[in-house]
Design an enzyme around this catalytic site. Structure first.
Site, PDB file in Angstrom:
ATOM      1  N   GLY A  38     -43.906  23.212 -10.810  1.00  0.00           N
ATOM      2  CA  GLY A  38     -43.138  22.950 -12.020  1.00  0.00           C
ATOM      3  C   GLY A  38     -41.780  22.313 -11.808  1.00  0.00           C
ATOM      4  O   GLY A  38     -41.217  21.698 -12.713  1.00  0.00           O
ATOM      5  N   ASP A  97     -38.890  32.739 -17.662  1.00  0.00           N
ATOM      6  CA  ASP A  97     -39.641  33.372 -18.751  1.00  0.00           C
ATOM      7  C   ASP A  97     -39.403  34.884 -18.653  1.00  0.00           C
ATOM      8  O   ASP A  97     -38.380  35.367 -19.126  1.00  0.00           O
ATOM      9  CB  ASP A  97     -41.116  32.969 -18.623  1.00  0.00           C
ATOM     10  CG  ASP A  97     -41.957  33.436 -19.792  1.00  0.00           C
ATOM     11  OD1 ASP A  97     -41.407  33.675 -20.876  1.00  0.00           O
ATOM     12  OD2 ASP A  97     -43.195  33.562 -19.634  1.00  0.00           O
ATOM     13  N   LYS A 125     -36.316  30.832 -21.713  1.00  0.00           N
ATOM     14  CA  LYS A 125     -36.915  31.254 -22.980  1.00  0.00           C
ATOM     15  C   LYS A 125     -36.182  32.460 -23.522  1.00  0.00           C
ATOM     16  O   LYS A 125     -36.040  33.465 -22.836  1.00  0.00           O
ATOM     17  CB  LYS A 125     -38.387  31.621 -22.764  1.00  0.00           C
ATOM     18  CG  LYS A 125     -39.323  30.545 -23.220  1.00  0.00           C
ATOM     19  CD  LYS A 125     -40.749  31.043 -23.235  1.00  0.00           C
ATOM     20  CE  LYS A 125     -41.678  29.896 -22.905  1.00  0.00           C
ATOM     21  NZ  LYS A 125     -43.069  30.306 -22.859  1.00  0.00           N
ATOM     22  N   PHE A 146     -44.745  27.993 -26.195  1.00  0.00           N
ATOM     23  CA  PHE A 146     -45.307  27.480 -24.949  1.00  0.00           C
ATOM     24  C   PHE A 146     -45.056  25.979 -24.860  1.00  0.00           C
ATOM     25  O   PHE A 146     -45.506  25.215 -25.707  1.00  0.00           O
ATOM     26  CB  PHE A 146     -46.802  27.778 -24.845  1.00  0.00           C
ATOM     27  CG  PHE A 146     -47.292  27.556 -23.450  1.00  0.00           C
ATOM     28  CD1 PHE A 146     -47.175  28.545 -22.489  1.00  0.00           C
ATOM     29  CD2 PHE A 146     -47.838  26.325 -23.090  1.00  0.00           C
ATOM     30  CE1 PHE A 146     -47.589  28.319 -21.182  1.00  0.00           C
ATOM     31  CE2 PHE A 146     -48.256  26.094 -21.782  1.00  0.00           C
ATOM     32  CZ  PHE A 146     -48.134  27.093 -20.836  1.00  0.00           C
ATOM     33  N   VAL A 147     -44.317  25.573 -23.833  1.00  0.00           N
ATOM     34  CA  VAL A 147     -43.911  24.170 -23.719  1.00  0.00           C
ATOM     35  C   VAL A 147     -44.540  23.486 -22.507  1.00  0.00           C
ATOM     36  O   VAL A 147     -44.894  24.140 -21.516  1.00  0.00           O
ATOM     37  CB  VAL A 147     -42.373  24.050 -23.641  1.00  0.00           C
ATOM     38  CG1 VAL A 147     -41.732  24.419 -24.971  1.00  0.00           C
ATOM     39  CG2 VAL A 147     -41.808  24.916 -22.521  1.00  0.00           C
ATOM     40  N   ARG A 159     -47.723  17.577 -16.912  1.00  0.00           N
ATOM     41  CA  ARG A 159     -46.459  17.673 -16.169  1.00  0.00           C
ATOM     42  C   ARG A 159     -45.673  16.368 -16.194  1.00  0.00           C
ATOM     43  O   ARG A 159     -44.450  16.368 -16.052  1.00  0.00           O
ATOM     44  CB  ARG A 159     -46.737  18.024 -14.703  1.00  0.00           C
ATOM     45  CG  ARG A 159     -47.296  19.418 -14.490  1.00  0.00           C
ATOM     46  CD  ARG A 159     -47.240  19.757 -13.005  1.00  0.00           C
ATOM     47  NE  ARG A 159     -48.118  20.867 -12.642  1.00  0.00           N
ATOM     48  CZ  ARG A 159     -47.790  22.145 -12.758  1.00  0.00           C
ATOM     49  NH1 ARG A 159     -46.604  22.485 -13.232  1.00  0.00           N
ATOM     50  NH2 ARG A 159     -48.640  23.082 -12.402  1.00  0.00           N
TER      51      ARG A 159
END
Ligand code: IMP
Ligand code: MG
Length: 168
Positions: A38, A97, A125, A146-147, A159
Site C-alpha cells: 500500500g 485503520d 480513518k 472503504f477507500v 492501487r
C-alpha cells in the site's frame, strides 16, 4: 467511483508533508521503511520532496483471516531490511485503520535496533482505532469508508489510481 481526495489535493498535501519531514529531522539521515504494497505510490511521491540524506527499504505486513470469528493474524516479513542499528527510521504506510498493523511494525523495527521510529501515513480513518497509536505525520483524516487508489487496494486492484476514491 466517487472521488474522495482529488489528485491535485494529494500532490499539494504530500509536498507539505515532505517539508514537515525535512524540518523534523533537521539534516539528520533517515531510513524510510515502506509497508508494502500500500505504501508504494505515497512513498514514491513523499521521498522526492524530502531534502535529507535518505535510504529506502521495504517490509510487508499482511493480515490473514482464519476462522470467521477470530481476528486476522498479522504476518510481518522483514528479511529484505538492511541493518537498522542506530538508524532513525521513518515508517511509511497507506492508512491507519485499527492501528494494529503499525503498532506491531513499530515494535518490530525497534526490536531490530532502530534508534527512533516516526510514522507517516497518507490517511487516518476517524473513529476506527482499536489500539492507541499516534502517527507523527498524517496527510488526510477521512471518514470511515472503504477507500482505494493512490496505493490502496480492493482485492489487489485499483492501487494505480491517481486519486483516493470510494468504491460504489
Ligand atoms: P490496521 O491494522 O487495521 O490499522 O490496518 C491497516 C491496513 O488495512 C492498511 O495498511 C490497509 O492495507 C488496510 N486497510 C484499512 N482500511 C482500508 C481501506 O479503506 N482501503 C484499503 N485498505 C484498507
Ligand atoms: Mg496495508
Amino acid at each position: 467511483m466517487e472521488v474522495l481526495i482529488p489528485t491535485d489535493r494529494i500532490r499539494d498535501r504530500v509536498a507539505e508533508l515532505a517539508a514537515e519531514v525535512t524540518r523534523a529531522y533537521a539534516g539528520r539521515p533517515v531510513t524510510v521503511v515502506g509497508v508494502l504494497n500500500g505504501c508504494v505510490v505515497f512513498l514514491a511521491d513523499l521521498i522526492r520532496g524530502v531534502d535529507l540524506p535518505l535510504r529506502v527499504a521495504f517490509l510487508t505486513a499482511s493480515s490473514y483471516r482464519g476462522e470467521a470469528t477470530t481476528a486476522g493474524v498479522l504476518v510481518i516479513r522483514d528479511e529484505l531490511l538492511p541493518d537498522l542499528a542506530d538508524r532513525d527510521v521513518l515508517l511509511v504506510d497507506d492508512i491507519l485503520d485499527t492501528g494494529k498493523t503499525l503498532t506491531r511494525v513499530v515494535a518490530r523495527l525497534l526490536d531490530k535496533g532502530a534508534r527512533s521510529v516516526k510514522v507517516a501515513v497518507l490517511l487516518r480513518k476517524e473513529g476506527r482505532q482499536e489500539v492507541p497509536f499516534e502517527p507523527d505525520f498524517v496527510a488526510f483524516s477521512i471518514p470511515d469508508r472503504f477507500v482505494v487508489g493512490y496505493g490502496l487496494d480492493y482485492n489487489d486492484e485499483y492501487r494505480h489510481l491517481p486519486f483516493v476514491g470510494v468504491l460504489q
